[in-house]
Scaffold this motif. Sequence first.
Motif, PDB file in Angstrom:
ATOM      1  N   VAL A  21       4.112 -51.534  -0.644  1.00  0.00           N
ATOM      2  CA  VAL A  21       5.129 -51.551   0.400  1.00  0.00           C
ATOM      3  C   VAL A  21       5.958 -52.804   0.170  1.00  0.00           C
ATOM      4  CG1 VAL A  21       5.598 -51.471   2.872  1.00  0.00           C
ATOM      5  CG2 VAL A  21       3.524 -50.383   1.967  1.00  0.00           C
ATOM      6  N   TYR A  43      -2.895 -49.630   0.664  1.00  0.00           N
ATOM      7  CA  TYR A  43      -1.567 -50.240   0.709  1.00  0.00           C
ATOM      8  C   TYR A  43      -1.609 -51.650   0.156  1.00  0.00           C
ATOM      9  CZ  TYR A  43      -0.239 -46.421   3.844  1.00  0.00           C
ATOM     10  OH  TYR A  43       0.026 -45.186   4.375  1.00  0.00           O
ATOM     11  N   LEU A  45       0.627 -55.013   0.495  1.00  0.00           N
ATOM     12  CA  LEU A  45       1.631 -55.532   1.426  1.00  0.00           C
ATOM     13  C   LEU A  45       1.907 -57.012   1.231  1.00  0.00           C
ATOM     14  CD1 LEU A  45      -0.139 -54.226   4.658  1.00  0.00           C
ATOM     15  CD2 LEU A  45       1.646 -53.039   3.392  1.00  0.00           C
ATOM     16  N   ILE A  77       6.855 -47.824  -1.263  1.00  0.00           N
ATOM     17  CA  ILE A  77       7.642 -47.624  -0.047  1.00  0.00           C
ATOM     18  C   ILE A  77       8.615 -48.787   0.003  1.00  0.00           C
ATOM     19  CG2 ILE A  77       7.624 -47.523   2.475  1.00  0.00           C
ATOM     20  CD1 ILE A  77       4.787 -46.339   2.301  1.00  0.00           C
TER      21      ILE A  77
END
Length: 166
Positions: A21, A43, A45, A77
């Motif tokens: 992300v 994820y 991050l 993302i």
Amino acid sequence: NRRAKLIEQGLVAEHERLVLVAMGGIDHPLPVAEWPKARHIRYLLPAAWDVERDDCLTIDELDYSFSDLVASSDAVITKPGYGTFTEAAVHAVSVLYVRRGNWPEEPALMRWIQQAVSSKEVTRGVLERGEHLPALESLLSQPEPVPVPATGADEAAVILQEMLVD
């Protein structure tokens, strides 16, 4: 691609899909702490988002370049931007993106990424509400994209050489 090393270090399981992300140089924290969990997604991050979940790693705790992190991921993302879109295309990584809005290069970059790799647009609201999983799952179920050749430096050298000769 540092995926094997991440698995060896126990940071990512072999069955997990790593999703970076990365909202680019503009700080766009997302409410990842509120997102639903999916057993097979981990994820990656920014640490500044201060999200503590067992399905998240922070970019800062890994000693890899951004390019290596993109190459190690199954999807990114992000928002439209030259850096992340290009890295994803060169490393054949799928892209789930949200519009920046009011940025002149955005339409051209969105058209380009849609031709380059598997990609989908979602709204900011979808990401805010954590309703992105169907779109992400759809991307992750696509055949692996073909890497876009990184020919920019060679193309620039040819242009510069032609300018010097003229």
